[in-house]
Design an enzyme around this catalytic site. Sequence first.
Site, mmCIF file in Angstrom:
data_model
loop_
_atom_site.group_PDB
_atom_site.id
_atom_site.type_symbol
_atom_site.label_atom_id
_atom_site.label_comp_id
_atom_site.label_asym_id
_atom_site.label_seq_id
_atom_site.Cartn_x
_atom_site.Cartn_y
_atom_site.Cartn_z
ATOM 1 N N ASP A 21 0.853 -1.198 0.000
ATOM 2 C CA ASP A 21 0.000 0.000 0.000
ATOM 3 C C ASP A 21 0.885 1.243 0.000
ATOM 4 O OD1 ASP A 21 -1.871 1.964 0.443
ATOM 5 O OD2 ASP A 21 -2.129 1.489 2.576
ATOM 6 N N ASN A 23 -0.309 4.518 -0.241
ATOM 7 C CA ASN A 23 -0.906 5.779 0.207
ATOM 8 C C ASN A 23 -1.583 5.710 1.576
ATOM 9 O OD1 ASN A 23 -3.113 4.270 -0.407
ATOM 10 N ND2 ASN A 23 -3.994 5.667 -1.921
ATOM 11 N N ASP A 25 -4.017 3.961 2.799
ATOM 12 C CA ASP A 25 -5.454 3.728 3.002
ATOM 13 C C ASP A 25 -5.743 2.284 3.413
ATOM 14 O OD1 ASP A 25 -5.091 2.331 0.667
ATOM 15 O OD2 ASP A 25 -6.613 3.407 -0.494
ATOM 16 N N ASP A 29 -1.916 -1.186 -3.687
ATOM 17 C CA ASP A 29 -2.223 -0.438 -4.905
ATOM 18 C C ASP A 29 -1.086 -0.568 -5.922
ATOM 19 O OD1 ASP A 29 -0.278 1.373 -3.877
ATOM 20 O OD2 ASP A 29 -1.842 2.322 -2.668
ATOM 21 N N GLU A 253 -8.222 -20.586 -16.194
ATOM 22 C CA GLU A 253 -8.610 -21.259 -14.949
ATOM 23 C C GLU A 253 -9.825 -22.130 -15.252
ATOM 24 O OE1 GLU A 253 -10.013 -20.253 -10.378
ATOM 25 O OE2 GLU A 253 -10.977 -19.327 -12.092
ATOM 26 N N HIS A 325 -4.743 -16.929 -4.661
ATOM 27 C CA HIS A 325 -5.563 -16.137 -3.734
ATOM 28 C C HIS A 325 -6.798 -16.896 -3.268
ATOM 29 C CE1 HIS A 325 -7.280 -15.802 -7.657
ATOM 30 N NE2 HIS A 325 -8.399 -15.324 -7.139
ATOM 31 N N ASP A 326 -7.032 -18.099 -3.779
ATOM 32 C CA ASP A 326 -8.208 -18.887 -3.400
ATOM 33 C C ASP A 326 -7.871 -20.086 -2.516
ATOM 34 O OD1 ASP A 326 -9.887 -17.288 -4.979
ATOM 35 O OD2 ASP A 326 -9.613 -18.562 -6.747
HETATM 36 C C1 NOJ Z 1 -12.138 -17.652 -9.502
HETATM 37 C C2 NOJ Z 1 -11.329 -16.614 -8.796
HETATM 38 O O1 NOJ Z 1 -10.015 -17.052 -8.662
HETATM 39 C C3 NOJ Z 1 -12.017 -16.356 -7.477
HETATM 40 O O2 NOJ Z 1 -11.250 -15.556 -6.612
HETATM 41 C C4 NOJ Z 1 -13.355 -15.730 -7.762
HETATM 42 O O3 NOJ Z 1 -14.086 -15.590 -6.562
HETATM 43 C C5 NOJ Z 1 -14.180 -16.570 -8.728
HETATM 44 N N1 NOJ Z 1 -13.410 -17.104 -9.814
HETATM 45 C C6 NOJ Z 1 -15.283 -15.741 -9.320
HETATM 46 O O4 NOJ Z 1 -14.738 -14.771 -10.182
#
Ligand code: NOJ
Length: 556
Positions: A21, A23, A25, A29, A253, A325-326
């Site tokens: 980050d 700035n 907040d 970014d 994906e 990130h999932d």
């Molecule tokens: C897959 C993405 O990686 C995930 O983060 C997202 O929630 C879903 N697709 C819906 O876009």
Amino acid sequence: MTDQWWKRAVVYQIYPRSFADSNGDGIGDLRGIIGRLDYLADLGVDVVWLSPVYPSPMDDNGYDISDYQAIDPAFGTLADFDELVAGLHERRIRLVMDLVVNHTSDEHPWFEESRSGRDSAKRDWYWWRPEPNNWASFFSGSAWEYDAGSREHYLHLFSRKQPDLNWENPEVREAVYTMMRWWLDRGVDGFRMDVINFISKVVDLPDGVMRPGERYGDGTPYVFSGPRIHEFLHEMHEAVFAGHDGSLLVVGEMPGVTVKEAGLFTDPDREEVDMVFQFAHMSVDQGATKWERIPFSLPKLKGSLGQWQEGLGETGWNSLYWNNHDQPRVVSRFGDDDEFRVRSAKMLGTVLHLHRGTPYIYQGEELGMTNMDFSGIDDFRDIESLNHYSAATAAGHSPVHVLDALRHMSRDNARTPMQWDGTRHAGFTAGEPWIPVNPNHTEINAAAQEHDAGSVLAHYRRLVALRHDEPVVAHGDFTMLLAQHPHIYAFVRRLGDVRLLVLGNFSSDPQPVDVPDASSWANADIVLSNVDPVDGEGLELRPWEARVYKLDLEST
Ligand code: NOJ
């Protein structure tokens, strides 16, 4: 064809909200990323995949896009974006954008127009029906939302703020291709395409099977890799990628994709995508849903990854990942995030990166970042986790059990801020972070590892360099060994006269290893390991040890 550049490449994923980050907040970014480009260059990666930075109501942290051709003010401006691309290109790093076109935000002008009335010119850009079918949303509840204004229901496989686009409509496809060309003209080098195998659906949207105890049916057989998926992806290739002469990286994906389908999607002659993200190996520790944990089984993991190595061995290509990130953090999931955190993080990286395919590093994985010990539901931010908590507790499940499952599997484990240093908020922000920082940043952080040759970071630098320097890593074939061994991951890579033996111990106990030609291997060079070699140990591995041996038959 062995010379596609991305076979020798390593990709680094940035989740901008949690990276840096600039700035104060509390939200990462683009200028924050610009300030860390030398870190990426020192790691040696070839490509950055940037999770979405487009304008968005942020219902799903940017995977709900309301304008495809701009930057969300929380992340910066198009000028910042151009500077980021230039800064990466100066360092010979390519930039891949996240492309989320299975759905838009409900605040996208396309959807606003579509919902304005049943005779809207864009009505057919989305899936409207007088009555919903029984499908469940991936984020709990029904996949349909009633729109009181136009008195019909619309389909949303994810949140109700993520209506699904209707790819049957050629105008939708043309609008998406035009937007993609705009980004390529701006200098981006490819796309990571979100749930791209969902874009072709069985158009009459049949009801799905109901599992016992569930309120909604499983629509996935009518969504995953539907009837026109190959046609759509080939059309996209012709309309967008052709003419770029192989300089782009296109990764799709694809939840639920089979090895056989992936072989078609990634066959270069078919001109669809370069590689796919498949999910089979991510469910080896899961029961019927991601929230049900079952004991980890190494033979199962090897069986899964091995099947993909074999299936895409001749034609097609794999992408290799433990994290994004999932997913929860791999060192907490398949490794030991306690006593052997450093060693097991390096072992996991070694095993993954030495497979045949293109490896992806998710921010912080190269530091051995761990899952977070979330104290309660208030610490979670992710819509999937929050919806699951509400639905499961409303259905009578004990909050303690639901929280336990979230601690292990929530996507927020991956989304706590990048740990740059040991100061307050890990050097991520001067303000209040949008999600709590992991308290272990005082120990696990980039600054502490930067100049430490024994660090996880240094090991990842070596892994990237090894792929660049040793053609066998990118191009060699793959043979799994000891498929049924409960603790040892072992395989051989082979290219011409060069052989690599890769060994990883997935346990906290020493393990003797018995592979074919053990005596030649025991005398071979070790090109990478995560524990200082000790003479006379033969092929016995110490807890969580990894070794990569190299034999060059020509020089022996
Ligand atoms: C897959 C993405 O990686 C995930 O983060 C997202 O929630 C879903 N697709 C819906 O876009």
